[in-house]
Design a protein around this motif. Structure first.
Motif, short mmCIF file in Angstrom:
data_model
loop_
_atom_site.label_atom_id
_atom_site.label_comp_id
_atom_site.label_asym_id
_atom_site.label_seq_id
_atom_site.Cartn_x
_atom_site.Cartn_y
_atom_site.Cartn_z
N THR A 16 0.21 8.54 -2.62
CA THR A 16 0.84 9.41 -3.60
C THR A 16 1.33 10.68 -2.91
OG1 THR A 16 -1.27 10.43 -4.19
CG2 THR A 16 -0.56 8.54 -5.52
N VAL A 59 -2.92 4.00 -2.97
CA VAL A 59 -2.80 3.19 -4.18
C VAL A 59 -2.06 1.89 -3.85
CG1 VAL A 59 -2.81 5.18 -5.75
CG2 VAL A 59 -0.64 4.33 -4.87
N SER A 60 -2.17 0.93 -4.76
CA SER A 60 -1.44 -0.34 -4.65
C SER A 60 -0.72 -0.59 -5.96
CB SER A 60 -2.41 -1.49 -4.39
OG SER A 60 -3.06 -1.30 -3.16
N VAL A 117 -7.79 3.10 -12.15
CA VAL A 117 -8.84 3.09 -11.14
C VAL A 117 -9.89 2.03 -11.49
CG1 VAL A 117 -10.58 4.46 -9.94
CG2 VAL A 117 -8.45 5.54 -10.68
N HIS A 145 0.06 -2.57 -9.14
CA HIS A 145 -0.77 -3.48 -9.94
C HIS A 145 -0.16 -4.89 -9.93
CE1 HIS A 145 -2.81 -5.20 -13.43
NE2 HIS A 145 -3.76 -4.31 -13.17
N LEU A 189 -1.90 5.51 -13.57
CA LEU A 189 -2.81 5.32 -12.45
C LEU A 189 -4.06 4.65 -13.02
CD1 LEU A 189 -2.96 6.19 -9.42
CD2 LEU A 189 -4.30 8.12 -10.18
N ARG A 226 0.85 -1.19 0.00
CA ARG A 226 0.00 0.00 0.00
C ARG A 226 0.89 1.24 0.00
NH1 ARG A 226 -5.07 -1.03 2.45
NH2 ARG A 226 -5.56 1.08 1.79
N GLU A 268 -3.41 10.19 -2.34
CA GLU A 268 -4.32 9.09 -2.64
C GLU A 268 -3.70 7.74 -2.29
OE1 GLU A 268 -7.04 7.54 -6.38
OE2 GLU A 268 -5.90 9.39 -6.55
N LYS A 277 -10.33 -0.75 -6.85
CA LYS A 277 -9.14 -0.35 -6.11
C LYS A 277 -8.32 0.55 -7.04
CE LYS A 277 -5.92 -2.90 -3.21
NZ LYS A 277 -5.33 -4.19 -2.95
N THR A 278 -7.50 1.42 -6.50
CA THR A 278 -6.65 2.28 -7.33
C THR A 278 -5.26 1.67 -7.39
OG1 THR A 278 -7.92 4.21 -6.66
CG2 THR A 278 -5.80 4.62 -7.69
N TYR A 279 -4.79 1.40 -8.62
CA TYR A 279 -3.49 0.77 -8.85
C TYR A 279 -2.53 1.72 -9.56
CZ TYR A 279 -5.76 -3.72 -7.90
OH TYR A 279 -6.44 -4.76 -7.33
N ILE A 280 -1.23 1.47 -9.36
CA ILE A 280 -0.20 2.15 -10.13
C ILE A 280 0.53 1.11 -10.97
CG2 ILE A 280 0.10 4.18 -8.68
CD1 ILE A 280 2.35 2.80 -7.21
#
Length: 98
Positions: free
Chosen positions: A35, A42-43, A67, A45, A65, A32, A40, A70-73
């Protein structure tokens, strides 16, 4: 600006009971991140090569990014936080050392 797309690993404080005394310890929230700009959560990917690394990188830059629920990078690369002040001092300040 790729330097704007930076995230740092999140940590939480948990209590550990040992022999009747309470000690506080930092517990990494595995995978986890928060940013640097926007704060924000994020996790990384699951398709990323950096996903599941042990130990998890402390600081990363990312190119995308994503979305969903869940929000991933994605497009993640590990960096050292101190590099950010050299590359983009207008956005990142050097932390004071004790």
């Amino acid at each position: 600006g790729l330097f704007l797309q930076v995230a740092s690993r999140m940590q939480s404080i948990v209590e550990i009971k040992k022999g009747g005394s309470r000690n506080l310890a930092a517990n990494n929230l595995r995978g986890r991140y928060k940013t640097k700009i926007g704060g924000e959560e994020v996790s990384i990917h699951p398709a990323s090569a950096m996903f599941g690394r042990n130990p998890a990188p402390k600081c990363v830059v990312y190119t995308e990014l994503l979305v969903t629920k869940k929000t991933y990078i994605r497009g993640v690369t590990q960096v050292r936080e101190e590099w950010l002040t050299d590359i983009a001092p207008q956005f990142f300040k050097r932390e004071a050392t004790s």
